[in-house]
Design a protein around this motif. Structure first.
Motif, PDB file in Angstrom:
ATOM      1  N   ALA A  58       0.832  -1.207   0.000  1.00 29.58           N
ATOM      2  CA  ALA A  58       0.000   0.000   0.000  1.00 29.58           C
ATOM      3  C   ALA A  58       0.866   1.257   0.000  1.00 29.58           C
ATOM      4  CB  ALA A  58      -0.918   0.003   1.217  1.00 29.58           C
ATOM      5  N   PRO A  59       0.607   2.181  -0.929  1.00 33.50           N
ATOM      6  CA  PRO A  59       1.405   3.415  -0.976  1.00 33.50           C
ATOM      7  C   PRO A  59       1.114   4.360   0.179  1.00 33.50           C
ATOM      8  CG  PRO A  59      -0.335   3.475  -2.625  1.00 33.50           C
ATOM      9  CD  PRO A  59      -0.358   2.101  -2.039  1.00 33.50           C
ATOM     10  N   GLN A  60      -0.076   4.259   0.779  1.00 33.28           N
ATOM     11  CA  GLN A  60      -0.457   5.137   1.886  1.00 33.28           C
ATOM     12  C   GLN A  60      -1.189   4.342   2.947  1.00 33.28           C
ATOM     13  OE1 GLN A  60      -2.699   8.546   0.574  1.00 33.28           O
ATOM     14  NE2 GLN A  60      -1.218   9.146  -0.988  1.00 33.28           N
ATOM     15  N   GLY A  61      -1.337   4.954   4.120  1.00 37.41           N
ATOM     16  CA  GLY A  61      -2.124   4.349   5.173  1.00 37.41           C
ATOM     17  C   GLY A  61      -3.602   4.471   4.867  1.00 37.41           C
ATOM     18  N   ILE A  62      -4.402   3.635   5.515  1.00 35.51           N
ATOM     19  CA  ILE A  62      -5.829   3.620   5.200  1.00 35.51           C
ATOM     20  C   ILE A  62      -6.543   4.890   5.660  1.00 35.51           C
ATOM     21  CG2 ILE A  62      -5.996   1.119   5.227  1.00 35.51           C
ATOM     22  CD1 ILE A  62      -7.068   1.280   8.060  1.00 35.51           C
ATOM     23  N   ASN A  63      -5.955   5.617   6.604  1.00 38.85           N
ATOM     24  CA  ASN A  63      -6.601   6.824   7.122  1.00 38.85           C
ATOM     25  C   ASN A  63      -5.815   8.099   6.829  1.00 38.85           C
ATOM     26  OD1 ASN A  63      -8.798   5.392   8.289  1.00 38.85           O
ATOM     27  ND2 ASN A  63      -7.497   4.821  10.019  1.00 38.85           N
ATOM     28  N   ASP A  64      -4.843   8.004   5.918  1.00 35.17           N
ATOM     29  CA  ASP A  64      -4.078   9.195   5.535  1.00 35.17           C
ATOM     30  C   ASP A  64      -4.951  10.094   4.662  1.00 35.17           C
ATOM     31  OD1 ASP A  64      -2.002   8.094   6.877  1.00 35.17           O
ATOM     32  OD2 ASP A  64      -0.860   7.483   5.104  1.00 35.17           O
ATOM     33  N   GLN A  65      -5.320  11.249   5.201  1.00 32.50           N
ATOM     34  CA  GLN A  65      -6.233  12.145   4.497  1.00 32.50           C
ATOM     35  C   GLN A  65      -5.483  13.333   3.901  1.00 32.50           C
ATOM     36  OE1 GLN A  65      -9.603  13.303   6.906  1.00 32.50           O
ATOM     37  NE2 GLN A  65      -9.822  11.280   7.811  1.00 32.50           N
ATOM     38  N   ASN A  66      -5.980  13.754   2.741  1.00 32.72           N
ATOM     39  CA  ASN A  66      -5.470  14.956   2.086  1.00 32.72           C
ATOM     40  C   ASN A  66      -6.642  15.589   1.349  1.00 32.72           C
ATOM     41  OD1 ASN A  66      -4.195  16.959   0.622  1.00 32.72           O
ATOM     42  ND2 ASN A  66      -2.482  15.673  -0.021  1.00 32.72           N
ATOM     43  N   ILE A  67      -7.322  16.493   2.040  1.00 32.05           N
ATOM     44  CA  ILE A  67      -8.533  17.096   1.483  1.00 32.05           C
ATOM     45  C   ILE A  67      -8.262  17.775   0.151  1.00 32.05           C
ATOM     46  CG2 ILE A  67     -10.404  18.724   1.920  1.00 32.05           C
ATOM     47  CD1 ILE A  67     -10.436  16.256   3.668  1.00 32.05           C
ATOM     48  N   GLY A  68      -7.050  18.275  -0.034  1.00 35.65           N
ATOM     49  CA  GLY A  68      -6.719  18.924  -1.302  1.00 35.65           C
ATOM     50  C   GLY A  68      -6.713  17.967  -2.478  1.00 35.65           C
ATOM     51  N   ASN A  69      -6.604  16.639  -2.203  1.00 36.87           N
ATOM     52  CA  ASN A  69      -6.583  15.644  -3.276  1.00 36.87           C
ATOM     53  C   ASN A  69      -7.856  14.801  -3.305  1.00 36.87           C
ATOM     54  OD1 ASN A  69      -4.036  16.304  -4.263  1.00 36.87           O
ATOM     55  ND2 ASN A  69      -3.001  14.951  -2.802  1.00 36.87           N
ATOM     56  N   LYS A  70      -8.934  15.298  -2.703  1.00 39.53           N
ATOM     57  CA  LYS A  70     -10.143  14.486  -2.636  1.00 39.53           C
ATOM     58  C   LYS A  70     -10.756  14.285  -4.018  1.00 39.53           C
ATOM     59  CE  LYS A  70     -13.560  18.128  -1.689  1.00 39.53           C
ATOM     60  NZ  LYS A  70     -14.622  18.567  -0.759  1.00 39.53           N
ATOM     61  N   LEU A  71     -11.312  13.082  -4.215  1.00 38.08           N
ATOM     62  CA  LEU A  71     -11.998  12.693  -5.451  1.00 38.08           C
ATOM     63  C   LEU A  71     -11.117  12.880  -6.685  1.00 38.08           C
ATOM     64  CD1 LEU A  71     -15.569  14.124  -4.738  1.00 38.08           C
ATOM     65  CD2 LEU A  71     -14.714  11.808  -4.344  1.00 38.08           C
ATOM     66  N   GLN A  72      -9.828  12.550  -6.518  1.00 35.16           N
ATOM     67  CA  GLN A  72      -8.920  12.591  -7.659  1.00 35.16           C
ATOM     68  C   GLN A  72      -9.109  11.320  -8.503  1.00 35.16           C
ATOM     69  OE1 GLN A  72      -6.499  15.070  -8.521  1.00 35.16           O
ATOM     70  NE2 GLN A  72      -7.759  16.232  -7.086  1.00 35.16           N
ATOM     71  N   ALA A  73      -9.102  11.488  -9.827  1.00 35.41           N
ATOM     72  CA  ALA A  73      -9.244  10.347 -10.733  1.00 35.41           C
ATOM     73  C   ALA A  73      -8.005   9.460 -10.658  1.00 35.41           C
ATOM     74  CB  ALA A  73      -9.463  10.848 -12.156  1.00 35.41           C
ATOM     75  N   PRO A  74      -8.122   8.197 -11.079  1.00 33.76           N
ATOM     76  CA  PRO A  74      -6.944   7.305 -11.088  1.00 33.76           C
ATOM     77  C   PRO A  74      -5.781   7.916 -11.847  1.00 33.76           C
ATOM     78  CG  PRO A  74      -8.934   6.052 -11.495  1.00 33.76           C
ATOM     79  CD  PRO A  74      -9.345   7.492 -11.487  1.00 33.76           C
ATOM     80  N   SER A  75      -4.587   7.787 -11.266  1.00 30.76           N
ATOM     81  CA  SER A  75      -3.387   8.370 -11.862  1.00 30.76           C
ATOM     82  C   SER A  75      -2.182   7.565 -11.400  1.00 30.76           C
ATOM     83  CB  SER A  75      -3.233   9.833 -11.445  1.00 30.76           C
ATOM     84  OG  SER A  75      -3.069   9.940 -10.039  1.00 30.76           O
ATOM     85  N   ALA A  76      -0.995   7.986 -11.829  1.00 27.19           N
ATOM     86  CA  ALA A  76       0.227   7.303 -11.406  1.00 27.19           C
ATOM     87  C   ALA A  76       0.431   7.426  -9.901  1.00 27.19           C
ATOM     88  CB  ALA A  76       1.422   7.882 -12.153  1.00 27.19           C
TER      89      ALA A  76
END
Length: 299
Positions: A58-76
């Protein structure tokens, strides 16, 4: 020990092992010919490995939040996109595999243990005990499984563990009736009658003759019921009766994302796809096990 005696002992040990080894070889020879079953096995093995090594993958934790990146489409950066809190969906699906597989395996194991015990008691000893246990099975089967699960969780309280218990209870009659019918058939076989005639005790007959000859259908039904249990857990999670936030249970992820299905369909697509793949995988394995273990399915 003399060499001749040692060779005799080793030869005897090989003979003792050969029926079991031959049975395994025959099973694998039949099972590997079933391409859909091998495909299903590959799917489940992949998900099991992903669940085991989720901490490293997993690249991130399950609860790592970043409101600035919310609802971002699939990407690299986020292979499966992000949810409404900016959490990485791929990471949450990996950890969610642990929850869904745990519910599936543990609930079915619990159902098998209790259902097998009740089925043996009803089928082998019969009479009043059979009537009581059979009517209990009929009562439980009179309710749709999802409604009965909801009722049990409502009594126990919403949580993933209570959902697991509810699913296990709902599936007990499935295994109980299966084992009961098998016991009623096996206990009339000649080798069981002969064992009883020479004074063999009930417990020894059950564990040496009845249970071993009932294992195959239990294994097949158990594999199929794992898929059903995962679906039931997802359904309870979707209704808010299962896993609670912020656990990344797949059904709960679907429930939390349903309002974004038009603007951010990936939030629903990937958890739903994970459920579909795991359920299809277990169903294919169950069909393969049935074909390999049931002599009537062999040419």
């Amino acid at each position: 020990m003399p060499q001749t005696a040692q060779v005799h002992v080793e030869t005897h040990a090989v003979k003792e092992r050969s029926p079991f080894v031959n049975a395994i070889r025959e099973f694998w020879k039949s099972y590997r010919k079933n391409k859909p079953a091998l495909f299903g096995t590959s799917i489940i093995l992949v998900f099991i490995l992903l669940a085991i090594f989720a901490n490293f993958i997993a690249p991130q934790g399950i609860n790592d939040q970043n409101i600035g990146n919310k609802l971002q489409a699939p990407s690299a950066a986020h292979w499966f996109g992000t949810d409404d809190f900016g959490r990485d969906i791929f990471s949450r699906i990996l950890f969610g595999a642990r929850l869904s597989l745990r519910v599936g395996f543990l609930s079915v194991i619990g159902s098998i243990v209790v259902g097998t015990l009740l089925g043996i008691l009803a089928g082998y000893f019969g009479k009043v005990l059979d009537v009581i246990i059979s009517r209990l099975f009929d009562i439980l089967l009179a309710f749709p499984s999802i409604l009965l699960s909801i009722a049990i969780v409502a009594i126990l309280g919403p949580s993933l563990n209570n959902a697991l218990v509810a699913i296990a209870i709902v599936n007990v009659p499935v295994f109980g009736r299966l084992v009961r019918s098998r016991v009623l058939t096996v206990k009339e076989e000649e080798y069981v009658v002969a064992a009883r005639s020479i004074g063999m005790g009930d417990m020894r007959i059950i564990f040496h003759h009845i249970l071993p000859n009932s294992i195959a259908p239990i294994i097949v039904q158990g594999t199929l019921n794992i898929a059903t249990a995962i679906l039931d857990a997802a359904g309870l999670g979707f209704l808010g009766m299962g896993a609670e936030a912020p656990l990344p249970e797949w059904g709960k992820m679907l429930s939390d994302s349903r309002e974004y299905i038009q603007n951010a369909p990936w939030t629903v697509l990937f958890p739903g796809l994970a459920i579909v793949l795991v359920v299809v995988g277990f169903n294919l394995i169950g069909d393969g096990l049935r074909d390999a273990l049931d002599p009537r399915m062999k040419n």
